[in-house]
Design an enzyme around this catalytic site. Sequence first.
Site, PDB file in Angstrom:
ATOM      1  N   ASN A  79       0.867  -1.182   0.000  1.00 13.63           N
ATOM      2  CA  ASN A  79       0.000   0.000   0.000  1.00 13.63           C
ATOM      3  C   ASN A  79       0.899   1.225   0.000  1.00 13.63           C
ATOM      4  O   ASN A  79       1.501   1.553   1.015  1.00 13.63           O
ATOM      5  CB  ASN A  79      -0.892  -0.018   1.252  1.00 13.63           C
ATOM      6  CG  ASN A  79      -1.707   1.257   1.390  1.00 13.63           C
ATOM      7  OD1 ASN A  79      -1.827   2.024   0.437  1.00 13.63           O
ATOM      8  ND2 ASN A  79      -2.267   1.475   2.570  1.00 13.63           N
ATOM      9  N   TRP A  80       0.961   1.867  -1.150  1.00 15.05           N
ATOM     10  CA  TRP A  80       1.878   3.017  -1.274  1.00 15.05           C
ATOM     11  C   TRP A  80       1.294   4.300  -0.703  1.00 15.05           C
ATOM     12  O   TRP A  80       1.990   5.321  -0.649  1.00 15.05           O
ATOM     13  CB  TRP A  80       2.246   3.232  -2.748  1.00 15.05           C
ATOM     14  CG  TRP A  80       3.256   2.244  -3.261  1.00 15.05           C
ATOM     15  CD1 TRP A  80       3.888   1.265  -2.535  1.00 15.05           C
ATOM     16  CD2 TRP A  80       3.758   2.144  -4.588  1.00 15.05           C
ATOM     17  NE1 TRP A  80       4.753   0.573  -3.344  1.00 15.05           N
ATOM     18  CE2 TRP A  80       4.691   1.096  -4.612  1.00 15.05           C
ATOM     19  CE3 TRP A  80       3.504   2.846  -5.766  1.00 15.05           C
ATOM     20  CZ2 TRP A  80       5.374   0.730  -5.778  1.00 15.05           C
ATOM     21  CZ3 TRP A  80       4.180   2.477  -6.925  1.00 15.05           C
ATOM     22  CH2 TRP A  80       5.110   1.429  -6.922  1.00 15.05           C
ATOM     23  N   LYS A  81       0.027   4.285  -0.375  1.00  9.93           N
ATOM     24  CA  LYS A  81      -0.628   5.495   0.155  1.00  9.93           C
ATOM     25  C   LYS A  81      -0.371   6.679  -0.788  1.00  9.93           C
ATOM     26  O   LYS A  81      -0.305   6.479  -1.995  1.00  9.93           O
ATOM     27  CB  LYS A  81      -0.149   5.785   1.570  1.00  9.93           C
ATOM     28  CG  LYS A  81      -0.149   4.541   2.447  1.00  9.93           C
ATOM     29  CD  LYS A  81       0.070   4.851   3.883  1.00  9.93           C
ATOM     30  CE  LYS A  81       0.226   3.551   4.646  1.00  9.93           C
ATOM     31  NZ  LYS A  81       0.158   3.734   6.075  1.00  9.93           N
TER      32      LYS A  81
ATOM     33  N   HIS B 190      -9.437   0.893   5.007  1.00 12.36           N
ATOM     34  CA  HIS B 190      -8.163   1.202   5.661  1.00 12.36           C
ATOM     35  C   HIS B 190      -8.405   2.201   6.798  1.00 12.36           C
ATOM     36  O   HIS B 190      -9.223   3.114   6.662  1.00 12.36           O
ATOM     37  CB  HIS B 190      -7.174   1.774   4.642  1.00 12.36           C
ATOM     38  CG  HIS B 190      -5.771   1.811   5.165  1.00 12.36           C
ATOM     39  ND1 HIS B 190      -5.343   2.788   6.027  1.00 12.36           N
ATOM     40  CD2 HIS B 190      -4.722   0.985   4.974  1.00 12.36           C
ATOM     41  CE1 HIS B 190      -4.067   2.555   6.339  1.00 12.36           C
ATOM     42  NE2 HIS B 190      -3.668   1.465   5.720  1.00 12.36           N
TER      43      HIS B 190
ATOM     44  N   GLU C 104      -6.832   4.700   7.755  1.00 15.43           N
ATOM     45  CA  GLU C 104      -6.643   6.114   7.404  1.00 15.43           C
ATOM     46  C   GLU C 104      -7.893   6.674   6.718  1.00 15.43           C
ATOM     47  O   GLU C 104      -8.238   7.843   6.890  1.00 15.43           O
ATOM     48  CB  GLU C 104      -5.388   6.279   6.533  1.00 15.43           C
ATOM     49  CG  GLU C 104      -4.128   6.093   7.374  1.00 15.43           C
ATOM     50  CD  GLU C 104      -2.910   5.608   6.611  1.00 15.43           C
ATOM     51  OE1 GLU C 104      -2.906   5.635   5.368  1.00 15.43           O
ATOM     52  OE2 GLU C 104      -1.947   5.174   7.282  1.00 15.43           O
TER      53      GLU C 104
ATOM     54  N   GLU D 284      -4.995  -4.809  10.721  1.00 14.72           N
ATOM     55  CA  GLU D 284      -4.002  -3.747  10.852  1.00 14.72           C
ATOM     56  C   GLU D 284      -4.249  -2.973  12.142  1.00 14.72           C
ATOM     57  O   GLU D 284      -5.063  -2.033  12.147  1.00 14.72           O
ATOM     58  CB  GLU D 284      -4.105  -2.786   9.660  1.00 14.72           C
ATOM     59  CG  GLU D 284      -3.832  -3.432   8.329  1.00 14.72           C
ATOM     60  CD  GLU D 284      -3.261  -2.426   7.351  1.00 14.72           C
ATOM     61  OE1 GLU D 284      -2.179  -2.692   6.828  1.00 14.72           O
ATOM     62  OE2 GLU D 284      -3.870  -1.362   7.152  1.00 14.72           O
TER      63      GLU D 284
ATOM     64  N   GLY E 141       2.707   2.541  10.459  1.00 16.25           N
ATOM     65  CA  GLY E 141       3.622   3.652  10.243  1.00 16.25           C
ATOM     66  C   GLY E 141       4.340   4.117  11.497  1.00 16.25           C
ATOM     67  O   GLY E 141       4.967   5.172  11.503  1.00 16.25           O
TER      68      GLY E 141
ATOM     69  N   SER F  56       3.772  -1.891  10.175  1.00 16.28           N
ATOM     70  CA  SER F  56       5.231  -1.878  10.305  1.00 16.28           C
ATOM     71  C   SER F  56       5.881  -3.227   9.994  1.00 16.28           C
ATOM     72  O   SER F  56       6.828  -3.634  10.658  1.00 16.28           O
ATOM     73  CB  SER F  56       5.632  -1.381  11.698  1.00 16.28           C
ATOM     74  OG  SER F  56       5.173  -0.044  11.893  1.00 16.28           O
TER      75      SER F  56
ATOM     76  N   GLY G  25       3.074  -0.974   4.152  1.00 14.74           N
ATOM     77  CA  GLY G  25       3.118   0.433   3.765  1.00 14.74           C
ATOM     78  C   GLY G  25       4.553   0.874   3.522  1.00 14.74           C
ATOM     79  O   GLY G  25       5.138   0.638   2.469  1.00 14.74           O
ATOM     80  N   GLY G  26       5.147   1.490   4.533  1.00 14.58           N
ATOM     81  CA  GLY G  26       6.475   2.103   4.412  1.00 14.58           C
ATOM     82  C   GLY G  26       7.524   1.212   3.755  1.00 14.58           C
ATOM     83  O   GLY G  26       8.265   1.659   2.870  1.00 14.58           O
TER      84      GLY G  26
END
Length: 244
Positions: free
Chosen positions: A4-6, A90, A92, A159, A165, A204, A225-226
């Site tokens: 997930n590159w956001k 998600h 966010e 999640e 993150g 993470s 993600g990151g």
Amino acid sequence: MAANWKMNKTIAETREFLRDFIPSVKDVVDVDMVIAPPFTALAAAGEAMRGTPVQLAAQDIFWEEKGAYTGEIAPAMLLDAGCRHVIVGHSERRQYFHEDDSVVNRKARAAQKAGLGVIFCVGESLDERDSGKTFDIVRRELEKGLEGIDAGNLVVAYEPIWAIGTGKTASPEQAQEVHAYVRDILRKRYGTAAEEIRILYGGSVTPENVNSLMACQDVNGGLVGGASLKPDSFAKIVCYKKEK
Ligand code: PEP
């Protein structure tokens, strides 16, 4: 393994990533690889992934087919760009864009109706965990969000919000405990088909902790993600070592 590159990467950066990443995973046969770039890079990513085992996902969807919905993207538009999956629910989106269970459910239904796979996210905040509400939150999100959703083409991602993150990963024991609970809820809804639903862990995930998370019985993959933003880091995660 899903990336997930956001809100990261331009079209050029997406092409550059895929130029490095795709050859580095060419020998991977037993892990499904999915990348969710931002909307603006979907078409370019779809072109670069064509004929490769890497699959394209969107990070969001709208439930109407077309019309006066400024800023929204319809299911058919995602298919047109080459998407096979979409991330729904998600934290966010729930937190910053006020998507409640009913919005999440409408998005998931529209995605499945269009033939898109749904990566359905659930998870508790730190406050909710500390006050012993983890299972209640996860149960509510699944029960309300999966109303009318089929087991086929459904992936669930657990999640914990406190691990997204933040560099704080759930321990394998914490992840397995909730994943087993998710599986039980899925069994109640889908019966034996629940055994085939993949439950991803997200929060993470890194090349360093992926092996121990993937060793858990009910952890079937990761939503990353990151650590998915660099080709070598995501390739290492995809090539995690299976512990017996
Ligand atoms: C995510 O946003 O889905 C996620 C898990 O992010 P990170 O890996 O950066 O915690």
